[in-house]
Design a protein around this motif. Structure first.
Motif, PDB file in Angstrom:
ATOM      1  N   GLU A   1       0.844  -1.218   0.000  1.00 23.08           N
ATOM      2  CA  GLU A   1       0.000   0.000   0.000  1.00 23.08           C
ATOM      3  C   GLU A   1       0.867   1.252   0.000  1.00 23.08           C
ATOM      4  O   GLU A   1       0.639   2.191  -0.757  1.00 23.08           O
ATOM      5  CB  GLU A   1      -0.887   0.029   1.256  1.00 23.08           C
ATOM      6  N   ARG A   2       1.860   1.237   0.907  1.00 25.86           N
ATOM      7  CA  ARG A   2       2.757   2.403   1.046  1.00 25.86           C
ATOM      8  C   ARG A   2       3.447   2.701  -0.284  1.00 25.86           C
ATOM      9  O   ARG A   2       3.502   3.834  -0.740  1.00 25.86           O
ATOM     10  CB  ARG A   2       3.779   2.069   2.129  1.00 25.86           C
ATOM     11  N   ASN A   3       3.931   1.640  -0.913  1.00 26.37           N
ATOM     12  CA  ASN A   3       4.676   1.844  -2.173  1.00 26.37           C
ATOM     13  C   ASN A   3       3.749   2.218  -3.318  1.00 26.37           C
ATOM     14  O   ASN A   3       4.116   3.002  -4.184  1.00 26.37           O
ATOM     15  CB  ASN A   3       5.525   0.612  -2.494  1.00 26.37           C
ATOM     16  N   GLN A   4       2.536   1.647  -3.300  1.00 28.40           N
ATOM     17  CA  GLN A   4       1.571   1.985  -4.341  1.00 28.40           C
ATOM     18  C   GLN A   4       1.249   3.480  -4.303  1.00 28.40           C
ATOM     19  O   GLN A   4       1.189   4.145  -5.337  1.00 28.40           O
ATOM     20  CB  GLN A   4       0.293   1.134  -4.156  1.00 28.40           C
ATOM     21  N   LYS A   5       1.140   3.999  -3.081  1.00 31.87           N
ATOM     22  CA  LYS A   5       0.866   5.435  -2.906  1.00 31.87           C
ATOM     23  C   LYS A   5       1.998   6.253  -3.520  1.00 31.87           C
ATOM     24  O   LYS A   5       1.777   7.237  -4.212  1.00 31.87           O
ATOM     25  CB  LYS A   5       0.759   5.743  -1.408  1.00 31.87           C
ATOM     26  N   ARG A   6       3.220   5.821  -3.238  1.00 34.01           N
ATOM     27  CA  ARG A   6       4.380   6.552  -3.776  1.00 34.01           C
ATOM     28  C   ARG A   6       4.392   6.492  -5.297  1.00 34.01           C
ATOM     29  O   ARG A   6       4.674   7.479  -5.966  1.00 34.01           O
ATOM     30  CB  ARG A   6       5.682   5.933  -3.241  1.00 34.01           C
ATOM     31  N   ILE A   7       4.066   5.304  -5.838  1.00 36.19           N
ATOM     32  CA  ILE A   7       4.086   5.137  -7.299  1.00 36.19           C
ATOM     33  C   ILE A   7       3.040   6.062  -7.931  1.00 36.19           C
ATOM     34  O   ILE A   7       3.306   6.732  -8.923  1.00 36.19           O
ATOM     35  CB  ILE A   7       3.846   3.647  -7.673  1.00 36.19           C
ATOM     36  N   GLU A   8       1.870   6.113  -7.285  1.00 37.80           N
ATOM     37  CA  GLU A   8       0.785   6.947  -7.848  1.00 37.80           C
ATOM     38  C   GLU A   8       1.090   8.435  -7.768  1.00 37.80           C
ATOM     39  O   GLU A   8       0.806   9.190  -8.680  1.00 37.80           O
ATOM     40  CB  GLU A   8      -0.536   6.644  -7.123  1.00 37.80           C
ATOM     41  N   THR A   9       1.709   8.846  -6.648  1.00 40.74           N
ATOM     42  CA  THR A   9       1.977  10.292  -6.494  1.00 40.74           C
ATOM     43  C   THR A   9       3.321  10.679  -7.098  1.00 40.74           C
ATOM     44  O   THR A   9       3.623  11.856  -7.261  1.00 40.74           O
ATOM     45  CB  THR A   9       1.972  10.704  -5.003  1.00 40.74           C
TER      46      THR A   9
END
Ligand SMILES: Cc1cc2nc3c(=O)[nH]c(=O)nc-3n(C[C@H](O)[C@H](O)[C@H](O)COP(=O)(O)O)c2cc1C
Length: 290
Positions: free
Chosen positions: A280-288
């Motif tokens: 989840e944490r990394n997905q957020k970074r990838i999206e932003t």
């Protein structure tokens, strides 16, 4: 041309894969990249001549492997008042916060040599001991790392600091768990080769500690085992028994390209929350993109 040096150790290829992705990304940004494999011994160039310097390893019992600490000892002390920034990259099978203490000893050794940690990154990669992740999970971990590494490289290049959070009493816990460095050597002498052995010699050739030999037709495991699993993980006949930890052995490369959304994940419950949080944490970074 700007340059970057990454010194790395990788027992079974995960950390190497990650480091090569760093290399590709830095190259894409116009850097000249030198990768130094710790298997090859001390680095005999001048580290301070590189614009960026990083060190990478797999987490072993919440620490850097013994040979990585030995390597750190070979790094020359910088002249007084000279400080050199460096970044740490590590991979581990679980995304537990406890893994973040793995660089504490390395950092204190490098600090004494005039180096200053500015950035540290951890990537979850499939286990090479304890249990086998599914190829699906390996794929997901690798895909995540590939997408996050460019963001991490950007932070390093932009001079934006990024450190991992430590758990309380981290230094003490890391010290306790460093028993693995001695335990590994003790256990390494108990490795055995079964009748399935093809006598291909791959284990002898690839052991980073040169700890395996054949004497009078018998395999001999010496006292320098690093517990890196390279021999047993890569054995084409799965013929190496890893002493007291044989039940935890993982044999055979992961297929990082394999992905089937419908496929069940095994070990779904094991550390389920921390894997979910990691993705989840990394997905957020990838999206932003941050
Ligand atoms: C002896 C040993 C100890 C390990 N200890 C840990 C650990 O404390 N935490 C963890 O999450 N993974 C641990 N692992 C798993 C590895 O860190 C992980 O699979 C890593 O990606 C392997 O990288 P490599 O292929 O570059 O060697 C350990 C592996 C070995 C062989």
């Amino acid at each position: 041309m700007k340059s970057v040096l990454i010194c790395f150790f990788s027992g079974t290829g995960n950390t190497k894969k990650v480091v090569e992705q760093f290399s590709k990304t830095f190259q894409g940004q116009g850097f000249e990249v030198v990768l130094h494999n710790i298997d090859d011994g001390p680095f005999d160039g001048e580290i301070s001549k590189f614009d960026l310097f990083g060190i990478a390893y797999p987490v072993h019992a919440f620490n850097a492997p013994a040979n990585v600490l030995e390597f750190a000892k070979t790094i020359k002390k910088l002249p007084k008042k000279q400080k050199k920034a460096y970044f740490v990259v590590n991979t581990s099978g679980e995304p537990l916060k406890l893994n973040n203490i793995s660089s504490l000893k390395l950092n204190s050794m490098l600090r004494k040599r005039g180096f200053k940690l500015t950035n540290e990154y951890h990537y979850c990669m499939p286990y090479n001991i304890i249990f086998r992740h599914t190829d699906n999970m390996a794929h997901k971990m690798w895909e995540t790392a590939q997408k996050v590494i460019p963001l991490d490289c950007k932070q390093i290049v932009d001079g934006e600091k990024s450190r991992l959070g430590y758990v309380p009493c981290g230094r003490f816990l890391a010290w306790i768990f460093r028993v693995e460095h001695w335990g590994g050597k003790f256990n390494g002498r108990r490795y055995k080769v079964s009748d399935k052995c093809l006598k291909c010699g791959l284990c002898i050739k690839k052991c980073p500690a040169h700890n395996i030999a054949i004497e009078n037709g018998e395999f001999k495991f010496g006292k320098d085992c690093l517990m890196c699993m390279r021999c047993s993980f890569n054995c084409p006949a799965n013929a190496i028994k890893i002493g007291l930890f044989d039940k935890w052995k993982v044999n055979g490369a992961y297929d990082f390209d394999h992905f089937d959304e419908k496929e069940e994940q095994t070990h779904q419950k094991y550390c389920k929350k921390s894997y979910e949080k990691y993705f989840e944490r990394n997905q957020k970074r990838i999206e932003t993109g941050e």
